[in-house]
Design a protein around this motif. Structure first.
Motif, PDB file in Angstrom:
ATOM      1  N   GLY A  86       0.821  -1.207   0.000  1.00  0.00           N
ATOM      2  CA  GLY A  86       0.000   0.000   0.000  1.00  0.00           C
ATOM      3  C   GLY A  86       0.849   1.248   0.000  1.00  0.00           C
ATOM      4  N   VAL A  87       1.896   1.254   0.809  1.00  0.00           N
ATOM      5  CA  VAL A  87       2.808   2.397   0.869  1.00  0.00           C
ATOM      6  C   VAL A  87       3.556   2.523  -0.459  1.00  0.00           C
ATOM      7  N   GLN A  88       3.949   1.395  -1.038  1.00  0.00           N
ATOM      8  CA  GLN A  88       4.637   1.421  -2.329  1.00  0.00           C
ATOM      9  C   GLN A  88       3.726   1.990  -3.417  1.00  0.00           C
ATOM     10  N   LYS A  89       2.442   1.599  -3.396  1.00  0.00           N
ATOM     11  CA  LYS A  89       1.483   2.118  -4.379  1.00  0.00           C
ATOM     12  C   LYS A  89       1.331   3.624  -4.218  1.00  0.00           C
ATOM     13  N   ASP A  90       1.292   4.094  -2.962  1.00  0.00           N
ATOM     14  CA  ASP A  90       1.193   5.528  -2.706  1.00  0.00           C
ATOM     15  C   ASP A  90       2.394   6.261  -3.291  1.00  0.00           C
ATOM     16  N   ALA A  91       3.573   5.712  -3.116  1.00  0.00           N
ATOM     17  CA  ALA A  91       4.782   6.339  -3.642  1.00  0.00           C
ATOM     18  C   ALA A  91       4.733   6.415  -5.171  1.00  0.00           C
ATOM     19  N   VAL A  92       4.186   5.384  -5.787  1.00  0.00           N
ATOM     20  CA  VAL A  92       4.069   5.367  -7.253  1.00  0.00           C
ATOM     21  C   VAL A  92       3.100   6.460  -7.710  1.00  0.00           C
ATOM     22  N   VAL A  93       1.951   6.582  -7.043  1.00  0.00           N
ATOM     23  CA  VAL A  93       0.979   7.614  -7.401  1.00  0.00           C
ATOM     24  C   VAL A  93       1.606   8.997  -7.252  1.00  0.00           C
ATOM     25  N   GLN A  94       2.306   9.218  -6.161  1.00  0.00           N
ATOM     26  CA  GLN A  94       2.940  10.522  -5.933  1.00  0.00           C
ATOM     27  C   GLN A  94       4.005  10.812  -6.987  1.00  0.00           C
ATOM     28  N   ALA A  95       4.783   9.801  -7.335  1.00  0.00           N
ATOM     29  CA  ALA A  95       5.821   9.988  -8.353  1.00  0.00           C
ATOM     30  C   ALA A  95       5.196  10.302  -9.710  1.00  0.00           C
ATOM     31  N   LYS A  96       4.105   9.604 -10.047  1.00  0.00           N
ATOM     32  CA  LYS A  96       3.426   9.867 -11.321  1.00  0.00           C
ATOM     33  C   LYS A  96       2.852  11.276 -11.350  1.00  0.00           C
ATOM     34  N   LEU A  97       2.244  11.680 -10.250  1.00  0.00           N
ATOM     35  CA  LEU A  97       1.664  13.020 -10.189  1.00  0.00           C
ATOM     36  C   LEU A  97       2.746  14.083 -10.324  1.00  0.00           C
TER      37      LEU A  97
END
Length: 176
Positions: A86-97
């Motif tokens: 879940g934390v990894q997915k959050d980091a991916v979303v933030q990086a994409k944004l």
């Protein structure tokens, strides 16, 4: 807001009426406003309210339904917190944004923002899932809402995106 009366009284949901009364008397004496050393009127009121609900079998049965639902929400919270993905997915979303906003700023410095609906569409992520990320990234100073209401990357955000790109590139180069 849900108040966990069992937690407040430091008893098990399975506690019998004798235990409830004994613990109530202990806390009532401890937090009674007349107690010069440990009196606390607000805490005393909470203790009395908890006792009044839990001593009545009908009120306690109704309360226990809410308590079980609340416990289920806590269990979900613990499970999600235990899931590192879940934390990894959050980091991916933030990086994409950050990456989207970086490219938008680079392409059009005079109009660097992207609207909320467009961000949702580009990331394939509904607004309610983005709210945490937007809050976090605004608090870090990486993004900001600009005059026209859209969201744009800040100087700090550009630096962050740049440092992430360098880190990812060096990891790939080291792994080659």
């Amino acid at each position: 807001m849900f108040v966990d009366y069992y937690e407040l009284l430091e008893i098990s949901p399975n506690a019998n009426s004798e235990t409830l009364e004994r613990i109530f008397r202990y806390f009532a004496m401890r937090y009674h406003p007349d107690n010069q050393q440990t009196g606390n009127e607000a805490r005393f009121s909470e203790i009395v309210e908890a006792h009044n609900v839990l001593k009545d079998p009908v009120k306690r049965a109704q309360y226990d339904i809410s308590h079980r639902e609340h416990a289920g929400l806590h269990l979900q919270l613990v499970e999600e917190a235990s899931d590192a993905k879940g934390v990894q997915k959050d980091a991916v979303v933030q990086a994409k944004l950050l990456s989207l906003l970086y490219v938008k700023r680079r392409q059009d410095v005079s109009n660097p923002g992207i609207g909320d609906v467009e961000i949702e569409r580009l990331l394939g992520c509904p607004r309610e899932h983005l709210e945490f990320h937007l809050w976090y990234m605004k608090a870090k100073g990486w993004i900001a809402r600009i005059e026209n209401g859209t969201i744009a990357i800040t100087v700090e955000g550009v630096d962050r995106a740049d440092s992430e790109l360098r880190r990812d590139t060096s990891i790939r180069l080291l792994g080659s």
